[in-house]
Enzyme design. Sequence first.
Site, PDB file in Angstrom:
ATOM      1  N   GLU A  28       0.701  -0.979  -0.282  1.00 21.17           N
ATOM      2  CA  GLU A  28       0.094   0.065   0.208  1.00 21.17           C
ATOM      3  C   GLU A  28       0.944   1.361   0.050  1.00 21.17           C
ATOM      4  OE1 GLU A  28      -2.805  -0.156   3.534  1.00 21.17           O
ATOM      5  OE2 GLU A  28      -3.771  -2.309   2.274  1.00 21.17           O
ATOM      6  N   ASP A  60      18.039  -2.500 -21.442  1.00 22.20           N
ATOM      7  CA  ASP A  60      18.210  -2.669 -20.200  1.00 22.20           C
ATOM      8  C   ASP A  60      19.102  -3.215 -19.466  1.00 22.20           C
ATOM      9  OD1 ASP A  60      18.125  -0.636 -16.936  1.00 22.20           O
ATOM     10  OD2 ASP A  60      16.506   0.422 -18.800  1.00 22.20           O
ATOM     11  N   ASP A  69       4.617  -7.828  -8.222  1.00 21.27           N
ATOM     12  CA  ASP A  69       4.430  -6.893  -9.409  1.00 21.27           C
ATOM     13  C   ASP A  69       4.075  -7.166 -10.720  1.00 21.27           C
ATOM     14  OD1 ASP A  69       3.628  -5.712  -6.783  1.00 21.27           O
ATOM     15  OD2 ASP A  69       4.409  -3.663  -7.541  1.00 21.27           O
ATOM     16  N   HIS A  91      18.007  -2.036 -12.603  1.00 20.86           N
ATOM     17  CA  HIS A  91      17.122  -0.568 -13.410  1.00 20.86           C
ATOM     18  C   HIS A  91      16.298  -1.063 -13.972  1.00 20.86           C
ATOM     19  CE1 HIS A  91      17.951   2.701 -16.363  1.00 20.86           C
ATOM     20  NE2 HIS A  91      17.930   3.657 -15.256  1.00 20.86           N
ATOM     21  N   ASN A 198      20.901  13.029 -17.223  1.00 20.28           N
ATOM     22  CA  ASN A 198      21.095  13.710 -15.950  1.00 20.28           C
ATOM     23  C   ASN A 198      22.140  14.615 -15.685  1.00 20.28           C
ATOM     24  OD1 ASN A 198      18.933  11.615 -15.604  1.00 20.28           O
ATOM     25  ND2 ASN A 198      19.904   9.808 -15.104  1.00 20.28           N
ATOM     26  N   SER A 262      15.163   8.519 -16.868  1.00 20.79           N
ATOM     27  CA  SER A 262      14.883   7.281 -16.809  1.00 20.79           C
ATOM     28  C   SER A 262      13.293   6.474 -16.837  1.00 20.79           C
ATOM     29  CB  SER A 262      16.093   5.940 -15.814  1.00 20.79           C
ATOM     30  OG  SER A 262      17.089   6.317 -16.658  1.00 20.79           O
TER      31      SER A 262
END
Length: 378
Positions: A28, A60, A69, A91, A198, A262
């Site tokens: 949650e 990747d 998940d 990653h 980045n 990313s």
Amino acid sequence: MSRLAVAFLVTALVVGTVPASATDDVGEAARAGQWQLDVLRLPEAWRSSRGEGVIVAVLDTGVNGRHPDLEGAVIQGPDLTGTAKGLWGRHGTAMASLIAGRGHGDEHKGGVIGVAPAAKVLSIRVTLENGDPLREQQRAGGRDALAKGIRYAVDHGAGVISMSLGGGSGAWEGSPSEEEAIQYAIARGAVLVASSGNDGGTANRKNFPAAYPGVMAVGAVDRELRVAAFSNRQDYLSVVAPGTEIVTADARDSYVVSDGTSSAAAMVAGVAALIKSAYPGMSPYHVRTAIELGTRRQPADGYSPAYGHGVANALLALREAARLDPPGAGLARPGPYFGDGPPPASRGPVVAGMVMLAAAMSARILARHRRRHRRRRP
């Protein structure tokens, strides 16, 4: 549960103290930390599309398809790094969860849910984790891994290719083999998405594969929809998307919170999957156009190197896609970075002009034939 409590719980998982399946509270907390769901207007977008029937290739570090998940969402592809050992999948698993995470628990209300939760992820390992001591070895032996990965993805049914290879894991110079592979993919109807990089707050270097013509380059914004300091600012930037304090799945069956372009790129790849699912015949050019037109916080002049065309929005992108005529051939239009082109409605005058030209040419040929016939008469 407070935002601070959510951050504490999920951050605790980074050190592996609580596995994803241990308690409902953890799942949650992970879901509650996904602030991008409302920004992208995903609950409303899912009424039209959830990414069914679309394969998104994640080029990747590999993907852990056993994460709670991601169960049932991952197709394992090849490892093209030439380096079998080393760290694996942190990653890549994070990016895959943002694209096609399905959550877990009762009615899948816990854990990370992706932008296109009904899509499939094709995992292709093309690079190693940041901090892996074998990275230098991979750079020498795994050259052209990205180009090979792009071609493999297209040849195995990927409609969208996600390349979150910005910043430290990206490249500062392109290569002919990669550019050729990208054009190969576009010609076969695949949408390519990459992180802009980045180091926007420092060197702000041109980053590949984001800088290749035809690739959607994605920057990052924070919760206030302000461009993140680290997000690269370049004139090839397409859009921006959430990229700070992003909760993702982790390769160790847990969760992690991170910042970066990313994550933003993975989310936009998910939006592309929603469109490709709803409009399977739509070309890469039109998918990109729909995403760029369906943005929020559009710059005053329509475009800026920091925001691109604005903040990505799944619901608005689907609405724009509905307004575009699905092209038949599935081919991208020519031009650098898919620059401005005539909208589909402009095809009418072009077709009419072609018909008139054909009629005129036919009349000329007929007249020429008659003249020749008269000359041959005795």
